[in-house]
Design a protein around this motif. Sequence first.
Motif, PDB file in Angstrom:
ATOM      1  N   SER A 108      35.613  49.568 -10.879  1.00 45.10           N
ATOM      2  CA  SER A 108      34.328  50.076 -11.339  1.00 45.10           C
ATOM      3  C   SER A 108      33.244  49.002 -11.320  1.00 45.10           C
ATOM      4  CB  SER A 108      34.480  50.635 -12.758  1.00 45.10           C
ATOM      5  OG  SER A 108      34.926  49.604 -13.616  1.00 45.10           O
ATOM      6  N   SER A 109      33.638  47.714 -11.304  1.00 49.52           N
ATOM      7  CA  SER A 109      32.641  46.656 -11.360  1.00 49.52           C
ATOM      8  C   SER A 109      32.266  46.080 -10.004  1.00 49.52           C
ATOM      9  CB  SER A 109      33.149  45.512 -12.256  1.00 49.52           C
ATOM     10  OG  SER A 109      34.287  44.945 -11.673  1.00 49.52           O
ATOM     11  N   SER A 110      32.888  46.572  -8.924  1.00 52.02           N
ATOM     12  CA  SER A 110      32.547  46.029  -7.610  1.00 52.02           C
ATOM     13  C   SER A 110      32.490  47.144  -6.588  1.00 52.02           C
ATOM     14  CB  SER A 110      33.566  44.971  -7.189  1.00 52.02           C
ATOM     15  OG  SER A 110      34.825  45.559  -7.052  1.00 52.02           O
ATOM     16  N   SER A 111      31.780  46.910  -5.518  1.00 46.00           N
ATOM     17  CA  SER A 111      31.695  47.897  -4.456  1.00 46.00           C
ATOM     18  C   SER A 111      32.944  47.826  -3.599  1.00 46.00           C
ATOM     19  CB  SER A 111      30.447  47.637  -3.609  1.00 46.00           C
ATOM     20  OG  SER A 111      30.612  46.455  -2.878  1.00 46.00           O
TER      21      SER A 111
ATOM     22  N   ASN B 216      37.087  39.771  -3.581  1.00 40.68           N
ATOM     23  CA  ASN B 216      36.590  39.531  -4.934  1.00 40.68           C
ATOM     24  C   ASN B 216      36.931  38.108  -5.373  1.00 40.68           C
ATOM     25  OD1 ASN B 216      35.902  39.583  -7.617  1.00 40.68           O
ATOM     26  ND2 ASN B 216      36.875  41.547  -8.022  1.00 40.68           N
ATOM     27  N   PRO B 217      35.926  37.274  -5.650  1.00 45.08           N
ATOM     28  CA  PRO B 217      36.204  35.902  -6.074  1.00 45.08           C
ATOM     29  C   PRO B 217      36.738  35.828  -7.507  1.00 45.08           C
ATOM     30  CG  PRO B 217      33.857  36.312  -6.124  1.00 45.08           C
ATOM     31  CD  PRO B 217      34.504  37.542  -5.538  1.00 45.08           C
ATOM     32  N   ARG B 218      36.665  36.924  -8.249  1.00 44.03           N
ATOM     33  CA  ARG B 218      37.171  36.965  -9.626  1.00 44.03           C
ATOM     34  C   ARG B 218      38.244  38.044  -9.710  1.00 44.03           C
ATOM     35  NH1 ARG B 218      31.547  38.072 -11.329  1.00 44.03           N
ATOM     36  NH2 ARG B 218      32.604  39.865 -12.154  1.00 44.03           N
ATOM     37  N   PRO B 219      39.484  37.734  -9.338  1.00 46.76           N
ATOM     38  CA  PRO B 219      40.516  38.771  -9.262  1.00 46.76           C
ATOM     39  C   PRO B 219      40.799  39.454 -10.595  1.00 46.76           C
ATOM     40  CG  PRO B 219      41.479  36.601  -9.006  1.00 46.76           C
ATOM     41  CD  PRO B 219      39.989  36.431  -8.983  1.00 46.76           C
ATOM     42  N   PHE B 220      40.524  38.790 -11.711  1.00 43.18           N
ATOM     43  CA  PHE B 220      40.794  39.409 -12.998  1.00 43.18           C
ATOM     44  C   PHE B 220      39.757  40.464 -13.351  1.00 43.18           C
ATOM     45  CE2 PHE B 220      43.008  35.316 -13.327  1.00 43.18           C
ATOM     46  CZ  PHE B 220      44.293  35.818 -13.456  1.00 43.18           C
ATOM     47  N   SER B 221      38.680  40.569 -12.556  1.00 42.36           N
ATOM     48  CA  SER B 221      37.698  41.609 -12.789  1.00 42.36           C
ATOM     49  C   SER B 221      38.071  42.903 -12.065  1.00 42.36           C
ATOM     50  CB  SER B 221      36.310  41.146 -12.351  1.00 42.36           C
ATOM     51  OG  SER B 221      36.259  41.004 -10.951  1.00 42.36           O
ATOM     52  N   VAL B 222      39.160  42.895 -11.307  1.00 40.96           N
ATOM     53  CA  VAL B 222      39.641  44.091 -10.636  1.00 40.96           C
ATOM     54  C   VAL B 222      40.274  44.995 -11.687  1.00 40.96           C
ATOM     55  CG1 VAL B 222      41.277  44.970  -8.932  1.00 40.96           C
ATOM     56  CG2 VAL B 222      40.013  42.875  -8.469  1.00 40.96           C
TER      57      VAL B 222
END
Length: 82
Positions: A15-18, A25-31
């Motif tokens: 939901s936080s990335s396209s 994604n450079p921030r895998p924990f945001s997946v």
Amino acid sequence: MKDLQKFNTPLPSSSSSSSSSSLSNPRPFSVGAQTWKIAKGRIQEILSVIRPTVVSEHRRTEIIDHIQALIEYSFGIKLFLR
């Protein structure tokens, strides 16, 4: 190769990335948790299809031996990776 055709379907984006940036994604924990769950399932499916060959095992052994020699030469440490 036919078994690998089913792995071509894209993973849903979090939901936080396209969807275009979800794979890099450079921030895998945001997946999102759902995306990780789907990815883990896909990984297990792929690993169940892939089988090592005599040639690939020989190459893997050569790589491990080379890395051990580099570490021993550079740091004076003997590793036992197998």
